[in-house]
Structures are given as structure tokens and as C-alpha cells.
Design a protein around this motif. Structure first.
Motif, mmCIF file in Angstrom:
data_model
loop_
_atom_site.group_PDB
_atom_site.id
_atom_site.type_symbol
_atom_site.label_atom_id
_atom_site.label_comp_id
_atom_site.label_asym_id
_atom_site.label_seq_id
_atom_site.Cartn_x
_atom_site.Cartn_y
_atom_site.Cartn_z
ATOM 1 N N ILE A 25 0.843 -1.202 0.000
ATOM 2 C CA ILE A 25 0.000 0.000 0.000
ATOM 3 C C ILE A 25 0.884 1.261 0.000
ATOM 4 O O ILE A 25 0.870 2.079 0.916
ATOM 5 N N LEU A 26 1.664 1.366 -1.077
ATOM 6 C CA LEU A 26 2.434 2.594 -1.314
ATOM 7 C C LEU A 26 1.625 3.430 -2.297
ATOM 8 O O LEU A 26 1.230 2.934 -3.357
ATOM 9 N N PRO A 27 1.327 4.690 -1.961
ATOM 10 C CA PRO A 27 0.462 5.500 -2.825
ATOM 11 C C PRO A 27 1.229 6.139 -3.975
ATOM 12 O O PRO A 27 2.452 6.266 -3.931
ATOM 13 N N GLN A 28 0.486 6.545 -4.975
ATOM 14 C CA GLN A 28 1.074 7.253 -6.113
ATOM 15 C C GLN A 28 1.478 8.669 -5.733
ATOM 16 O O GLN A 28 2.387 9.235 -6.324
ATOM 17 N N THR A 29 0.743 9.266 -4.772
ATOM 18 C CA THR A 29 0.965 10.678 -4.443
ATOM 19 C C THR A 29 0.879 10.880 -2.927
ATOM 20 O O THR A 29 0.384 10.019 -2.209
ATOM 21 N N ASP A 30 1.304 12.037 -2.468
ATOM 22 C CA ASP A 30 1.028 12.450 -1.094
ATOM 23 C C ASP A 30 -0.478 12.687 -0.950
ATOM 24 O O ASP A 30 -1.199 12.788 -1.958
ATOM 25 N N SER A 31 -0.945 12.816 0.279
ATOM 26 C CA SER A 31 -2.330 13.248 0.517
ATOM 27 C C SER A 31 -2.344 14.002 1.844
ATOM 28 O O SER A 31 -1.354 13.974 2.587
ATOM 29 N N LEU A 32 -3.466 14.684 2.111
ATOM 30 C CA LEU A 32 -3.518 15.509 3.329
ATOM 31 C C LEU A 32 -4.944 15.512 3.863
ATOM 32 O O LEU A 32 -5.895 15.659 3.088
ATOM 33 N N SER A 33 -5.090 15.298 5.169
ATOM 34 C CA SER A 33 -6.449 15.104 5.716
ATOM 35 C C SER A 33 -6.648 15.828 7.037
ATOM 36 O O SER A 33 -5.700 16.286 7.675
ATOM 37 N N LEU A 34 -7.918 15.873 7.426
ATOM 38 C CA LEU A 34 -8.311 16.375 8.742
ATOM 39 C C LEU A 34 -8.866 15.195 9.542
ATOM 40 O O LEU A 34 -9.816 14.534 9.105
ATOM 41 N N THR A 35 -8.253 14.922 10.699
ATOM 42 C CA THR A 35 -8.781 13.893 11.594
ATOM 43 C C THR A 35 -10.012 14.474 12.289
ATOM 44 O O THR A 35 -10.001 15.634 12.698
ATOM 45 N N LEU A 36 -11.080 13.655 12.400
ATOM 46 C CA LEU A 36 -12.369 14.185 12.865
ATOM 47 C C LEU A 36 -12.696 13.771 14.293
ATOM 48 O O LEU A 36 -12.501 12.614 14.671
ATOM 49 N N ASP A 37 -13.223 14.734 15.034
ATOM 50 C CA ASP A 37 -13.442 14.468 16.450
ATOM 51 C C ASP A 37 -14.507 13.427 16.790
ATOM 52 O O ASP A 37 -14.233 12.500 17.523
ATOM 53 N N PRO A 38 -15.741 13.551 16.327
ATOM 54 C CA PRO A 38 -16.755 12.678 16.933
ATOM 55 C C PRO A 38 -16.700 11.224 16.470
ATOM 56 O O PRO A 38 -17.407 10.394 17.033
ATOM 57 N N PHE A 39 -15.892 10.889 15.471
ATOM 58 C CA PHE A 39 -15.971 9.550 14.876
ATOM 59 C C PHE A 39 -14.709 8.750 15.141
ATOM 60 O O PHE A 39 -13.630 9.140 14.713
ATOM 61 N N TYR A 40 -14.867 7.616 15.811
ATOM 62 C CA TYR A 40 -13.679 6.842 16.163
ATOM 63 C C TYR A 40 -14.004 5.363 16.300
ATOM 64 O O TYR A 40 -15.174 4.959 16.342
ATOM 65 N N THR A 41 -12.949 4.565 16.378
ATOM 66 C CA THR A 41 -13.070 3.125 16.607
ATOM 67 C C THR A 41 -12.270 2.773 17.852
ATOM 68 O O THR A 41 -11.143 3.240 18.007
ATOM 69 N N ASP A 42 -12.882 1.975 18.740
ATOM 70 C CA ASP A 42 -12.177 1.448 19.913
ATOM 71 C C ASP A 42 -11.919 -0.032 19.664
ATOM 72 O O ASP A 42 -12.856 -0.779 19.378
ATOM 73 N N THR A 43 -10.674 -0.440 19.793
ATOM 74 C CA THR A 43 -10.329 -1.830 19.487
ATOM 75 C C THR A 43 -9.490 -2.448 20.606
ATOM 76 O O THR A 43 -8.508 -1.850 21.041
ATOM 77 N N SER A 44 -9.920 -3.627 21.065
ATOM 78 C CA SER A 44 -9.176 -4.364 22.100
ATOM 79 C C SER A 44 -8.543 -5.590 21.465
ATOM 80 O O SER A 44 -9.186 -6.288 20.680
ATOM 81 N N VAL A 45 -7.286 -5.832 21.831
ATOM 82 C CA VAL A 45 -6.560 -6.980 21.275
ATOM 83 C C VAL A 45 -5.841 -7.716 22.389
ATOM 84 O O VAL A 45 -5.225 -7.089 23.261
ATOM 85 N N ASN A 46 -5.949 -9.040 22.399
ATOM 86 C CA ASN A 46 -5.001 -9.814 23.190
ATOM 87 C C ASN A 46 -4.570 -11.056 22.429
ATOM 88 O O ASN A 46 -5.339 -11.646 21.670
ATOM 89 N N PHE A 47 -3.291 -11.376 22.576
ATOM 90 C CA PHE A 47 -2.719 -12.591 21.979
ATOM 91 C C PHE A 47 -2.649 -13.630 23.088
ATOM 92 O O PHE A 47 -2.314 -13.298 24.233
#
Ligand code: DP6
Length: 325
Positions: A25-47
């Protein structure tokens, strides 16, 4: 040890639309974004040695076998880096409106990169986390950081990562997502961008467009000039979507409501209310504006859309560990 991490989604102002390496997943170009406050994912992991295979749930529902394969492939990268072979249990809760055209894969893979690497005993720098998140989904590269974020295309796995331009956005840049159609998109971004790179005759020009847009929008950000930022973002989105129309076979993510909404935003701006639009791999429209215009904009938009179609977002923070138990 169960590690829980949170990452927020982001919307690109300068789009990532094409890979030059599908595997890394190497892109053709740079990109630029705004991270958004109300939307998120919570993820728990254990091995754990007691699991005989990876188990995944999203919003308390087991994932499809296709999604499980993609997630296991991602965990294999983490296991390789950490030198472990144990299977994992991964539980994810998405606080992103379902299919709202607010990429949940960005917050999902950023949260998974942080939680899984920590649970596997790694303590990665944010740059390395961003490189790792990239392997799950390109846009996740940027969700490691808060605020305005640039993903440097780089030339290999080492050099393709994101960096914050302004982590704490200290001016009134905001977005409203207008939900026009919340069904699953017909053509995933992964496939859409692949077809465009392979068949759109305008692709070579797109590389130059992005180079200029990145330079100009960074100047506009430094000047905190929301009109300039909005204008550059809108033109960039139109040019990304023009690539799709010019592909073979041509396609579009827009529907009739998308076009009508773009027209409305242009009309509002022409009548003196400063606002701009951007669209991703779906029909929904995101409006870029200055917080000072929020009330006036909401009043105008409410004449055309139900309150539940209008989702307000400010700049949000980078990925963090919530629990380590
Ligand atoms: C239009 O990051 O979802 O939202 O790397 O194949 O997982 P993959 O694609 P993804 O594509 C996002 C495309 C976009 C523009 C952007 O976010 O920059």
C-alpha cells in the motif's frame, strides 16, 4: 494482556487515489487530511497461546470470512515484527455512523495497529505506527495523528508514512457530512482507484495536480485561510472524481442528490456564505467551512435536509491507548 486503543477517522482535503504497490500500500501521491473528532473506533486486542485461531468482532458481531482474512493478514505483519506466533482476539466498536462515507477503515486500522502492536509487546514510534497502519488501509496511515496530517508517499515501506502539519487545529476549520445515501458503496475505493491508475488517461496529470495542491494547501493552512483551504480541497475532489469518469469503463460515485448538493453549496457560496465541498468513494458530501458560519450554514442546509442527515465534525486527536490490563 488486553490492550484497548482508540483512533479517529479522517477526511482527505487532498485525496489519496491510487497505489503504486498494492501489497505494501504505497500511494502514487502524497495526501492531506483532517482527523475528525466525533468519529472513532475502539479496538481491544489480546494474543494468547490458548487461542487456536484469530477471532474478530465488530460491534459485537463476528466479521465475514473475507474481512477475517484481511485482518489476519494484518496481524501476521504485527506477529512477524514482534516475533510471536500466538493467535489473537480482536474486538472493535465503531463509533462512526454506518456507511456514512466517513471512512471507518481509517480509524479501524489505525486503532488495530496501535492495540495489536502494544499487545504483541512492541512499543512503536508514531511514525512506525503510521507505516504499520498503512498496511491495513491507506487512509489509516493518517489517522495515527490528530488535526491536519500529510501522508508522504515515500518510495518504499520505510519512507511512506504520515506526519502532522498541525496537530491541534487552532482555527475554525470544521466539516458537516451530509448523508445522502448510506448504503454500502458499489465500488470499493480499493478497486476504484486501481481501475483509475490502470485506465484513466488523465492519471499522469493527477500526480502534478496533487503536488501543486499539497504545496498550496500547506501555505493556506499556515495562513489559516479557510477560504483558500476550501477552494483547493474542492478543486482537488473534483479532479479526483474526473479521473473516475475518464476511466475505462468510466464510473462515478455521485448520484443525482450529490450533484444537487454540490450545486447548493456553490450557490450558497455565490450568495456570500463561504463553504466548500469534498466527496470520497461514495455519494455523500462533506462541507468545509469556518466555525463562524456554522449557524448560518445549518439554517440553510436545514431547508433541504433532515437534521439526522447533517453530521457535524471538528478536528480530532491522534490514536491513543485507552487501557492496558
Ligand atoms: C477517496 O484508504 O479506503 O477516501 O488503501 O485500498 O484501503 P485502501 O483505500 P482507502 O481509500 C481512501 C480513498 C479516499 C481518499 C482519501 O482518504 O485520501
Amino acid at each position: 494482556m488486553i490492550v484497548t486503543a482508540r483512533a479517529h477517522t479522517n477526511i482527505a482535503l487532498i485525496k489519496y487515489w491510487g497505489k503504486r504497490d498494492q501489497q505494501l500500500i504505497l500511494p502514487q501521491t502524497d495526501s492531506l487530511s483532517l482527523t475528525l473528532d466525533p468519529f472513532y473506533t475502539d479496538t481491544s486486542v489480546n494474543f494468547s497461546p490458548s487461542y487456536d485461531h484469530d477471532q474478530f468482532s465488530i460491534n459485537n458481531t463476528p466479521v465475514s470470512s473475507k474481512t477475517a482474512r484481511r485482518l489476519t493478514a494484518f496481524l501476521n505483519i504485527v506477529r512477524r515484527q514482534a516475533g510471536i506466533s500466538q493467535a489473537a482476539r480482536v474486538q472493535s466498536i465503531n463509533h462512526v455512523p454506518t456507511a456514512a462515507g466517513l471512512a471507518s477503515s481509517a480509524s479501524a486500522f489505525a486503532a488495530l495497529a496501535l492495540a495489536a502492536s502494544r499487545a504483541a509487546g512492541l512499543n512503536l514510534s508514531r511514525r512506525d505506527l503510521s507505516r504499520l497502519a498503512r498496511r491495513g488501509s491507506g487512509s489509516a496511515t493518517r489517522s495515527i495523528y490528530g488535526g491536519l496530517v500529510q501522508w508522504h508517499r515515500g518510495h518504499d515501506d520505510q519512507t511512506s508514512y504520515a506526519e502532522p502539519i498541525m496537530e491541534k487545529v487552532d482555527f475554525g476549520l470544521e466539516m458537516i457530512a451530509i448523508l445522502l445515501d448510506t448504503h454500502q458503496k458499489k465500488l470499493s475505493s480499493r478497486i476504484g482507484m486501481q481501475e483509475v491508475v490502470a485506465t484513466s488517461p488523465f492519471y499522469p496529470s493527477w500526480r502534478n495536480v496533487v503536488k501543486n495542491d499539497i504545496k498550496n494547501i500547506k501555505n493556506a493552512i499556515a495562513a489559516r485561510d479557510i477560504d483558500r483551504i476550501g477552494h483547493i480541497a474542492q478543486e482537488n475532489a473534483l479532479r479526483m472524481h474526473a479521473l473516475n469518469l475518464a476511466a475505462d469503463p468510466g464510473f462515478t460515485y455521485f448520484n443525482a442528490d450529490t450533484l444537487a448538493t454540490m450545486d447548493l453549496i456553490d450557490h450558497l457560496r455565490d450568495t456570500g456564505l463561504s463553504c466548500y465541498y469534498t466527496m470520497d468513494a461514495g455519494p455523500n458530501v462533506k462541507v468545509i467551512y469556518d466555525r463562524r458560519n456554522r449557524q448560518a450554514l445549518l439554517t440553510e442546509l436545514s431547508k433541504h435536509f433532515a437534521a439526522k442527515q447533517l453530521v457535524l465534525a471538528q478536528a480530532g486527536p491522534g490514536a491513543t491507548i485507552l487501557k492496558n490490563e
